[in-house]
Design an enzyme around this catalytic site. Structure first.
Site, PDB file in Angstrom:
ATOM      1  CG  HIS A  31      -3.300  -3.547   3.509  1.00 38.68           C
ATOM      2  ND1 HIS A  31      -2.311  -2.863   4.166  1.00 38.68           N
ATOM      3  CD2 HIS A  31      -3.970  -2.624   2.784  1.00 38.68           C
ATOM      4  CE1 HIS A  31      -2.376  -1.573   3.854  1.00 38.68           C
ATOM      5  NE2 HIS A  31      -3.373  -1.397   3.015  1.00 38.68           N
TER       6      HIS A  31
ATOM      7  CB  CYS B 123      -0.966  -0.028   1.176  1.00 39.85           C
ATOM      8  SG  CYS B 123      -2.282   1.179   1.035  1.00 39.85           S
TER       9      CYS B 123
ATOM     10  CD  GLU C 250      -0.532  -5.431   5.991  1.00 43.78           C
ATOM     11  OE1 GLU C 250      -0.433  -6.072   4.918  1.00 43.78           O
ATOM     12  OE2 GLU C 250      -0.719  -4.201   6.030  1.00 43.78           O
TER      13      GLU C 250
END
Lengths: 81, 237
Positions: B201, B92, B203
């Site tokens: 994302h 990002c 994560e």
């Protein structure tokens, strides 16, 4: 010395801000065909050689103020009266 | 008796305004890596062969997203690591920083819709042979969240053709892109294949409690690849 740098989205680059502004202006009844939104950076500079300063401003634009891939820039140099 | 396999070390950079650094570190640790915090003002990276530039709003996204973080002192070391064959993953805002730094091709513009998008998106894996996608298969469909206002990938037609030709497009949005990206591009690698950026994302997609765990495939691939890179270049002691 003062300088004004105008940064614009390059022609052909999608400018969603400009489109939103265009839509709003048309909604207000204004006869507008296109709108593009850029950025103005006003700079105060040390007095110096005009050509050198201009070259320095070019480097500022290339390195930071504009992303040459998507933006064009214009430099206006104003000497203090 | 066998000695336990050493944990690969992955640096996670925190810029002023990063906000996914902790999530990235947590996800990497769960996947068997040792996450090493790296401060933006540090000129020197710790002894790592892989670095993650996390999501967030470094320097308030002033001027252009990623434009100021690119000049953070740590970025010179990140650049040197990339040049030396180390692994760099930008997520990002990290992707935006890598594009602004010229470590990845293209640029990220405000979303076509002008709206911040925050939702799970479907992605297609276009390359399963990069250090970031080794646990994936070609054509695999992944579900991973995006959350960004400036994720519209732009490159001019010549550059897009070049990226297509050289296989640098690693992830594409399936169906309509959430941000207006050219050619539906969600993630790219550099020409050498050791630097990657993506808007989704991973994560945030490592625990079934919060939905998809597909992000673990990408970060797990990075952990695997880091182990290999560390084995190839023994860490300085």
């Amino acid at each position: 010395m003062r300088a004004t740098v105008l940064v614009r989205p390059k022609p052909g680059i999608l400018d969603p801000q400009g489109e939103a502004v265009l839509g709003s202006l048309q909604q207000l009844g204004f006869a507008v065909d296109d709108a593009r939104v850029g950025r103005v950076v006003d700079l105060e500079l040390d007095e110096g050689d005009r050509e050198q300063t201009r070259a320095e401003l070019e480097r500022m634009c290339e390195q930071l103020l504009a992303n040459p891939l998507i933006e064009s820039y214009e430099i206006e140099l104003v000497e203090d009266a | 008796m066998s000695t336990p396999e050493p944990e690969p070390r992955v640096g996670v950079v925190t810029f002023p305004g990063s906000n996914d650094d902790r999530d990235a570190a947590l996800a990497l640790e769960r996947l068997g890596a040792q996450a090493i915090p790296v401060w933006h003002a540090d000129r020197q990276l710790p002894d790592v062969r892989a670095v993650v530039l996390p999501g967030g709003f470094s320097y308030g996204d002033y001027l252009r997203a990623g434009a100021l973080a690119r000049f953070a002192p740590v970025m010179e070391s990140v650049r040197a690591l990339a040049a030396d064959g180390g692994l760099v993953l930008g997520i990002c805002n990290g992707f935006q920083v890598l594009c602004e730094a010229g470590l990845l091709p293209g640029a990220l513009r405000p979303n076509q819709s002008l709206s911040f998008v925050c939702r799970d998106v479907a992605l297609t894996v276009e390359r399963a042979d990069t250090p970031f996608t080794g646990r994936c298969t070609m054509g695999q469909r992944l579900s991973i969240p995006v959350k960004h206002g400036e994720g519209c990938f732009f490159a001019d037609p010549d550059l897009i053709a070049e990226l297509e030709r050289s296989g640098q497009i690693v992830l594409r949005y399936e169906g309509e892109s959430p941000n207006g990206s050219v050619a539906g591009i969600a993630g790219v690698v550099n020409a050498d294949g050791n630097v990657m950026g993506l808007m989704p994302h991973p994560e945030h997609a490592v625990d079934a409690l919060t939905g998809s765990t597909d992000g673990a495939l990408l970060l797990g691939s990075l952990v695997d690849a880091t182990r290999r890179v560390e084995a190839a270049v023994p860490a300085a002691v």
